[in-house]
Design an enzyme around this catalytic site. Sequence first.
Site, short mmCIF file in Angstrom:
data_model
loop_
_atom_site.label_atom_id
_atom_site.label_comp_id
_atom_site.label_asym_id
_atom_site.label_seq_id
_atom_site.Cartn_x
_atom_site.Cartn_y
_atom_site.Cartn_z
N ARG A 13 -1.45 8.51 10.39
CA ARG A 13 -1.87 7.42 11.28
C ARG A 13 -1.49 6.04 10.75
O ARG A 13 -1.64 5.04 11.44
CB ARG A 13 -3.39 7.48 11.52
N SER A 108 7.07 2.69 -3.83
CA SER A 108 7.20 1.29 -3.46
C SER A 108 8.14 0.60 -4.44
O SER A 108 8.29 1.03 -5.59
CB SER A 108 5.82 0.62 -3.51
N CYS A 110 7.58 -1.99 -5.96
CA CYS A 110 6.83 -2.65 -7.04
C CYS A 110 6.81 -1.82 -8.32
O CYS A 110 6.27 -2.26 -9.33
CB CYS A 110 5.41 -2.97 -6.60
N LYS A 141 2.21 4.89 -8.75
CA LYS A 141 3.43 5.35 -8.09
C LYS A 141 4.46 5.86 -9.10
O LYS A 141 5.17 6.84 -8.84
CB LYS A 141 4.03 4.22 -7.24
N HIS A 180 0.08 -7.18 3.94
CA HIS A 180 1.26 -7.67 3.24
C HIS A 180 1.76 -8.95 3.91
O HIS A 180 1.30 -9.33 4.99
CB HIS A 180 2.34 -6.60 3.23
N ARG A 210 12.58 -11.89 -0.72
CA ARG A 210 12.09 -10.56 -0.36
C ARG A 210 13.02 -9.87 0.64
O ARG A 210 13.68 -10.52 1.44
CB ARG A 210 10.68 -10.64 0.22
#
Length: 314
Positions: A13, A108, A110, A141, A180, A210
């Site tokens: 979802r 991710s 990061c 992660k 974000h 970015r």
Amino acid sequence: MEKNAKIYIAGHRGMVGSAIYRKLQKEGFTNFVTRTSSELDLRDQQQVTEFFATEKPDYVFLAAAKVGGIVANNTYRADFLYDNLQIQNNIIHNSYLNDVKKLMFLGSSCIYPKLAPQPLKEDYLLTGLLEETNEPYAIAKIAGIKMCDAYRDQYGCNYISAMPTNLYGLNDNYHPQNSHVLPALIRKFHEAKESNAADVTIWGTGSPLREFLFADDLAEACFYLMQNFNERGLVNIGTGEDLSIKDLALLIKDIVGFEGELKFDTSKPDGTPRKLMDVSKLHSSGWKHHTSLKEGIALAYNDFLSKGALVTER
């Protein structure tokens, strides 16, 4: 993946999971198993163990995670580390116990060191210190990537890891504290337009660079990799193009139609100076994104508007 295979999308979802779900449906897959967070707490080892033993999925997309922007990452540091470790540990281990044919772990950008050379190549992982504000999330992660590799090495599991760049799109999170930068700016400019505000203030100097990828493009990349990629390590998913936060804000301002001024609160942190993915590994394998940033933001803003007040409560 066989068309009749049972596919479990963890986080179906969310923005990423729902995009993967749409892509698979478009490709003709129909045998899905899904659970909402209220039906299955992925942090609970016993619940996840029972779920996998009962459902026995063939393929798993691990798109469930506790996520957020700088404020959320820095405020809920223990939650981001604990929750994400629990989710991925439970799903990866139970995939092994129940003979899942293939698993994709989504991380991710990061994960890379704060001051790594740009653009970020896959082999820069663990070569320097992480960005302090999202270190707990990044460590979780990184552990997931290494866990997939370890299960491949020890048990022969075909588990792959994909690291998307900054994402945006349909079903995004627009919460004022936990979102974000791109969805946060959509909400800010929309609310300023609605209230006839004279200006909008954004965090930092506007100088950080970015990269942004539309979530439905990510879903296409995930589908492509599940069909074609079977290696240890990780693969970056992105556009290979970036822009400054200031230019992003100006683009969103234009798309939303806000006519006031743009101001910068330089007392607030900028975060990592630049975060651009090297996507040559993915491009050389045959996949490239197709949604432009301007087109994608317009689609995201229309989705935001279509959901009305509901979207701003998340």
